[in-house]
Motif scaffolding. Structure first.
Motif, PDB file in Angstrom:
ATOM      1  N   THR A 134       0.834  -1.202   0.000  1.00 15.72           N
ATOM      2  CA  THR A 134       0.000   0.000   0.000  1.00 15.72           C
ATOM      3  C   THR A 134       0.871   1.256   0.000  1.00 15.72           C
ATOM      4  O   THR A 134       1.810   1.349   0.789  1.00 15.72           O
ATOM      5  N   ARG A 138      -2.380   5.834   1.609  1.00 13.17           N
ATOM      6  CA  ARG A 138      -3.553   4.974   1.763  1.00 13.17           C
ATOM      7  C   ARG A 138      -3.427   4.013   2.938  1.00 13.17           C
ATOM      8  O   ARG A 138      -4.320   3.198   3.149  1.00 13.17           O
ATOM      9  N   LYS A 141      -6.171   3.904   5.906  1.00 17.04           N
ATOM     10  CA  LYS A 141      -7.408   3.232   5.506  1.00 17.04           C
ATOM     11  C   LYS A 141      -7.203   1.722   5.402  1.00 17.04           C
ATOM     12  O   LYS A 141      -8.076   0.936   5.812  1.00 17.04           O
ATOM     13  N   SER A 142      -6.047   1.294   4.863  1.00 17.06           N
ATOM     14  CA  SER A 142      -5.774  -0.147   4.739  1.00 17.06           C
ATOM     15  C   SER A 142      -5.595  -0.797   6.101  1.00 17.06           C
ATOM     16  O   SER A 142      -6.068  -1.911   6.336  1.00 17.06           O
ATOM     17  N   GLY A 144      -7.053   0.227   8.641  1.00 24.54           N
ATOM     18  CA  GLY A 144      -8.423   0.170   9.122  1.00 24.54           C
ATOM     19  C   GLY A 144      -9.136  -1.084   8.667  1.00 24.54           C
ATOM     20  O   GLY A 144      -9.952  -1.654   9.400  1.00 24.54           O
ATOM     21  N   ASN A 275     -13.966   1.077  11.651  1.00 24.82           N
ATOM     22  CA  ASN A 275     -12.829   0.781  10.779  1.00 24.82           C
ATOM     23  C   ASN A 275     -13.159   0.914   9.300  1.00 24.82           C
ATOM     24  O   ASN A 275     -12.337   1.372   8.511  1.00 24.82           O
ATOM     25  N   ILE A 279     -12.689   5.567   9.646  1.00 25.49           N
ATOM     26  CA  ILE A 279     -11.255   5.851   9.723  1.00 25.49           C
ATOM     27  C   ILE A 279     -10.780   6.665   8.530  1.00 25.49           C
ATOM     28  O   ILE A 279     -10.098   7.689   8.692  1.00 25.49           O
ATOM     29  N   GLY A 280     -11.122   6.221   7.326  1.00 28.65           N
ATOM     30  CA  GLY A 280     -10.683   6.958   6.143  1.00 28.65           C
ATOM     31  C   GLY A 280     -11.158   8.399   6.155  1.00 28.65           C
ATOM     32  O   GLY A 280     -10.401   9.331   5.879  1.00 28.65           O
ATOM     33  N   LYS A 281     -12.436   8.602   6.524  1.00 29.32           N
ATOM     34  CA  LYS A 281     -12.990   9.954   6.558  1.00 29.32           C
ATOM     35  C   LYS A 281     -12.371  10.783   7.673  1.00 29.32           C
ATOM     36  O   LYS A 281     -12.082  11.974   7.504  1.00 29.32           O
ATOM     37  N   GLN A 284      -8.855  11.755   6.677  1.00 32.16           N
ATOM     38  CA  GLN A 284      -8.913  12.746   5.601  1.00 32.16           C
ATOM     39  C   GLN A 284      -9.345  14.121   6.133  1.00 32.16           C
ATOM     40  O   GLN A 284      -8.844  15.158   5.710  1.00 32.16           O
ATOM     41  N   GLU A 288      -3.854  12.568  10.309  1.00 30.19           N
ATOM     42  CA  GLU A 288      -3.510  11.427  11.151  1.00 30.19           C
ATOM     43  C   GLU A 288      -3.252  11.835  12.593  1.00 30.19           C
ATOM     44  O   GLU A 288      -3.655  11.153  13.534  1.00 30.19           O
TER      45      GLU A 288
END
Length: 418
Positions: A134, A138, A141-142, A144, A275, A279-281, A284, A288
């Motif tokens: 990855t 990213r 998110k991964s 997650g 997760n 997490i991604g949102k 973003q 972090e």
């Protein structure tokens, strides 16, 4: 240098493989969660306080063994690839669950936990696997998605374990053995290697394949060292769950194996939601660093509610708040993996796992010991929620360390340490 990311289709396929691998392993562990403390309790004549001390001893030895073996596993995966380490782990766990299913005494069960500690490597190696396939932007998110595998495993596993445990306390161990051996077969025929030969370490490095050498490796990356402290403190707090939850729920709310299975399944559902969807949102939107800080504060609030809850429904109120803590681990892992190259990812993950294990050496003694003390006959004050208050204080300390040391800007460092 960083590992070149795979093409999008290949990357998704590789992540799917590792997701299933982690999921099956978590299922195998989740199935025995509702029954292991009760099996220990059965061996010690039914005394809850004595069982709490023994569960603490089990956790201490498990963590002490992993403290020594995790850096070795990380170094092996850097040198020979992630796939063989994961396969050996799955095979070893399957055989060990059979050993524990047949254990005729507490001593034999204790030996089984030692073997589990020696063979448990797939979780650590899975993190290095994700970093291999990855790109840095990213990874949160991964990671997650790996957290989601844990969540799904803890939805299904404890439910199965509670159901099977009502039939026979040994039955969940046989079921877990089948899952782990199934995982070995799956990986043997399906799981691809993630670390290309040109990105592997040139030799097996004994200087970093021991817990003290791995600590030195972490210290050689200043940006990583402060985050590693967050990993240690947060995991120390997390050990309150395996140390006391089953016995705590039985003692305070009279929850049996089925009720514990239902609650753990709810925890798993909330973990999957966080997760997969949040997490991604969150990363973003907040970045972090701020996502990490907010997650740690939510975890501290959740633990405070758990400690105060004198009836079961109050405990359940804390679950969605505490679930947001799940954002912290992927955010931390993403920040850490940005700082090192592919040839040391396994050793870094092994070193972090050593810190987790070090927390496990201390954690069960703190939480099981304090629980046994505050419900025992000699306690000056009856306070069964004390372990959760301690865990909440630890997460506040972790938030302070993260505020102090987590990098404010996203950077990708070279493989070479400072």
């Amino acid at each position: 240098m960083t590992s070149p990311p795979l093409a999008n289709g290949a990357r998704k396929a590789a992540l799917a493989f590792i997701f299933v691998t982690v999921l099956i392993d978590v299922l195998a562990f989740g199935v025995i969660i509702p029954v292991l403390p009760h099996l220990v309790q059965q061996f010690v004549g039914g005394r809850t306080d004595t069982a709490a001390y023994w569960i603490g001893a089990f956790g201490f030895v498990f963590a002490a063994i992993q403290f020594v073996t995790s850096p070795v596993q990380g170094a092996l995966s850097d040198r020979y690839g992630r796939r063989p380490v994961i396969l050996l782990s799955c095979l070893g766990l399957g055989l060990d669950f059979i050993f524990m299913a047949l254990a005729p005494s507490l001593a034999w069960l204790f030996v089984g936990r030692i073997i589990s500690a020696m063979t448990s490597a797939s979780f650590t190696t899975a993190n290095a696997y994700v970093a291999d396939v990855t790109p840095p932007e990213r990874r949160a998110k991964s990671f997650g998605m790996i957290g989601a595998a844990f969540g799904v495993g803890f939805i299904i596993g404890p439910l199965i374990g509670g159901f099977l445990g009502d039939i026979d306390l040994r039955l969940p161990f046989w079921f877990s053995a089948g899952l782990a051996l199934l995982n070995f077969g799956y990986g043997l025929f399906v799981l691809p290697e993630s670390l290309a030969p040109e990105h592997r370490a040139p030799k097996f490095d004994w200087s970093h394949a021991n817990p003290f050498g791995s600590m030195k490796l972490l210290a050689s990356y200043p940006q990583v060292f402060g985050l590693a402290a967050v990993v240690f403190i947060a995991n120390l707090a997390h050990y309150v769950y395996p140390s006391i939850f089953v016995l705590y729920a039985d003692y305070r709310y009279q929850w049996g194996q089925k009720e514990v299975g239902y609650v753990l399944a709810l925890v798993g559902v909330l973990s999957v939601i966080v997760n997969v969807l949040l997490i991604g949102k969150a990363v973003q939107w907040l970045g972090e660093r701020r996502a990490l800080l907010c997650a740690l504060l939510c975890g501290a609030a959740g633990f405070t509610i758990y400690g105060y809850a004198y009836v079961g429904w109050m405990f359940l109120v804390g679950l969605p708040i505490s679930a947001l803590w799940a954002i912290a681990a992927p955010a931390t892992q993403a920040l850490i993996t940005r700082q090192v190259g592919p040839d040391v990812q396994g050793r870094i993950q092994g070193a972090l796992m050593s810190l987790v294990s070090m927390a496990g050496i201390v954690g069960p003694a703190i939480f099981a010991g304090s629980f046994g003390w505050f419900i025992g006959d000699a306690t000056p004050v009856h306070l069964p929620g004390a372990p959760f208050y301690i865990a909440g204080g630890l997460l506040l300390a972790a938030a302070f360390v993260a505020w102090r040391f987590a990098p404010r800007t996203a950077t990708v460092a070279a493989s070479q340490p400072a």
